[in-house]
Design an enzyme around this catalytic site. Structure first.
Site, PDB file in Angstrom:
ATOM      1  N   GLU A 104      53.185  74.307  44.175  1.00 30.65           N
ATOM      2  CA  GLU A 104      53.452  73.304  44.938  1.00 30.65           C
ATOM      3  C   GLU A 104      52.411  72.143  44.852  1.00 30.65           C
ATOM      4  OE1 GLU A 104      55.041  74.195  48.790  1.00 30.65           O
ATOM      5  OE2 GLU A 104      56.883  74.962  47.756  1.00 30.65           O
ATOM      6  N   GLU A 163      61.067  79.546  44.259  1.00 33.19           N
ATOM      7  CA  GLU A 163      61.163  79.500  45.686  1.00 33.19           C
ATOM      8  C   GLU A 163      62.520  79.197  45.879  1.00 33.19           C
ATOM      9  OE1 GLU A 163      57.860  78.884  47.950  1.00 33.19           O
ATOM     10  OE2 GLU A 163      56.457  79.115  46.496  1.00 33.19           O
TER      11      GLU A 163
HETATM   12  O1  AHR Z   1      57.156  80.488  50.921  1.00 26.68           O
HETATM   13  C1  AHR Z   1      56.456  80.119  51.999  1.00 26.68           C
HETATM   14  C2  AHR Z   1      55.800  78.844  51.540  1.00 26.68           C
HETATM   15  O2  AHR Z   1      56.797  77.912  51.098  1.00 26.68           O
HETATM   16  C3  AHR Z   1      55.163  78.887  50.048  1.00 26.68           C
HETATM   17  O3  AHR Z   1      53.746  79.642  50.391  1.00 26.68           O
HETATM   18  C4  AHR Z   1      54.905  77.574  49.720  1.00 26.68           C
HETATM   19  O4  AHR Z   1      54.998  77.581  48.211  1.00 26.68           O
HETATM   20  C5  AHR Z   1      56.434  77.015  50.254  1.00 26.68           C
HETATM   21  O5  AHR Z   1      56.066  75.920  50.783  1.00 26.68           O
END
Ligand code: AHR
Length: 522
Positions: A203, A326
């Protein structure tokens, strides 16, 4: 004149009869599909069934790892064996670590060597707790070997250096004599692990550095240049930190400005969330919140379609993978738990998210070749929850287990016309589907009915094959809010499915409201 009228009426009747018969057939099932059993060309990568494990809340500590000295919970070098067993059954193909946001604060050298000498740090992203680094590189990579999962290491770009990154690769991958392989051997590991998957930060648009994509692109080019393979067997697979949901400009710039010989994957993150400022309870929700969550989950289809379209312009041969590293549902934490730990329960709503998302990934598997559910244990949409020595498997676990028949199978095209799930004047497609043929020739069709109230009949025309038997499994429960608890751990678990009938290559399936079904045809 009269004779002509009679002839016309008779002719009309002749035409109307077959038409009404056709209509009757069509109306007998609300949903229609055609499966092309002989048309598969693309493999569904098993890696889209990957998971994610961050140093966050009780994912690592208490989840995977309980410490070498723990005598109450059976473990191997501190890794709990009940969890290993459950994840082996799930066939977890790859596991991403150590973050998430944590990755860009993590200095891997703090997590090697004698545990009592490892420096402590503060986990600034997640609850401000002390991280004692007792679970580090060796612990994670050896654990992946136990689980049978391929590691996916997300390296620190936000607050790290190029040298730190390339030394990590050398440490885990180099067999010969080098400064880093020497330290690894001194720390007890002779053989290299040969790690293939590497994330270049996480991110970068947010917790990884709040960068503009143009800036990150240059940083990526610099890091990737020094990512020597250091391995005799694995070619490093470099994954660029990708877009936040619908930020298509991000993908466009990465694909346009990074030389493709140093780029193997472009990431994408999307969470199914109602509203970031008011996410709602994981278990105490109404149909309006359910509908909004599923709408967000189904948005994944548009996201992967549009990001893929951009990638196609720059990479028509699809060399570069879209890596959804994610995804999952995100709600308010359970009452009384640390808000920084992101601990949430998991209901039939989560089973629906998992079912529709995995169907989307399967159907886009030409471009989506790695994905990671967030997160494996005790954080967000987990497959396992732990409480001291107890563990439970969530409805999401069961969906992922039912779907693992698709891993590395050949994707089969399925044309589906679904009716709508309607709620207060809004609508979503009620049924979602994907299909594949495994190495033994068995065909699997995964079907999800997200409708909160109505069952769905689906008629599937099976083309390009001859089938003599259908069997299946179903995950459902009387209420959408149902979930497994430490007191009643098996309230929701897969059952044999009896709602499918096969006759002359016509498959009829009756799906109850909110269920996931996986059928096997032979
Ligand atoms: O999964 C939780 C958080 O969500 C992670 O650390 C981050 O990459 C995302 O914003």
């Amino acid at each position: 004149m009269e004779a002509k009228t009679n002839i016309t009426t008779t002719m009309k009747r002749l035409f109307l009869i077959p038409l009404s018969l056709i209509l009757a057939f069509q109306l007998s099932a609300q949903n229609q599909a055609t499966l092309h059993a002989d048309m598969g060309k693309i493999k569904i990568s098993k890696n889209i069934y990957g998971h994610f494990s961050e140093h966050l809340g009780k994912c690592i500590y208490g989840g995977f790892y309980v410490g070498e000295g723990n005598t109450k919970i059976t473990n191997a070098n501190g890794v709990r064996l009940d969890v290993v067993d459950a994840l082996r059954k799930l066939k977890v193909p790859n596991l991403r670590w150590p973050g998430g946001c944590f990755a860009d604060t993590y200095h891997w050298k703090d997590g090697i060597g004698p545990k009592d000498k490892r420096p402590k740090m503060v986990n600034v992203w997640w609850g401000g707790v002390t991280e004692d680094n007792s679970f580090g590189t060796h612990d994670f990579l050896n654990m992946c070997e136990l689980i049978g999962a391929e590691p996916y290491l997300a390296a620190n770009v936000g607050s790290g250096t190029v040298q730190e990154f390339t030394e990590w690769i050398q440490y885990v991958n180099f067999e010969g004599e080098s400064p880093m392989s020497k330290v690894r051997k001194e720390n007890g590991r002779e053989k290299a692990w040969n790690i293939k998957f590497w994330g270049v930060g996480n991110e970068a648009w947010g917790c990884g550095g709040n960068m503009k994509v143009e800036h990150y692109t240059d940083i990526y080019r610099q890091y990737a240049t020094f990512m020597t393979d250091w391995s005799n067997t694995s070619k490093t697979f470099r994954i660029a930190s990708g877009a936040n949901g619908a930020d298509y400009h991000w993908t466009e710039v990465l694909m346009r400005d990074i030389p493709h010989n140093i780029l193997d994957g472009v990431a994408l993150h999307h969470y199914s969330v109602i509203q970031w400022s008011n996410k709602g309870s994981a278990t105490d929700f109404n149909e309006s919140q359910y509908f909004a969550t599923l709408k967000s989950a189904l948005f994944m289809d548009e996201l992967v379609t549009r990001h893929s379209t951009i990638m196609d312009q720059y990479d028509p041969s699809k060399k570069i993978a879209l890596v959804v590293d994610e995804w999952g549902g995100w709600y308010n934490v359970e009452p009384g738990t640390n808000p920084g730990f992101l601990y949430q329960q998991n209901t039939m709503r989560d089973a629906m998210i998992a079912g529709v998302t995995l169907n989307i990934f399967n159907n886009h598997s030409e471009r989506v070749r790695i994905a990671n559910l967030a997160q494996t244990i005790n954080v967000l949409q987990s497959v396992i929850l732990t409480n001291e020595e107890k563990i439970i498997l969530t409805p999401t676990y069961h969906v992922m287990e039912m779907y693992n028949v698709h891993q590395d199978a050949t994707l089969l095209p399925i044309d589906l016309k679904s009716t709508d799930y309607q709620f207060e004047g809004k609508s979503l497609p009620a049924v979602s589907a994907s299909a594949s043929r495994d190495q033994n020739g068995a065909i699997h069709i995964s079907l999800v009915n997200i409708d909160a109230k109505n069952s769905q009949e689906i008629a599937i025309d099976l083309q390009g094959g001859k089938f003599s038997s259908v069997t299946g499994r179903i995950l459902t429960s009387p209420s959408l809010q149902d979930h497994n608890t430490f007191e009643v751990p098996n309230k929701i678990k897969p059952d044999a499915f009896k709602g499918a009938t096969l006759s002359n290559n016509n498959l009829k399936v009756k799906l109850p409201a909110f269920c996931v079904v996986v059928l096997e045809l032979k």
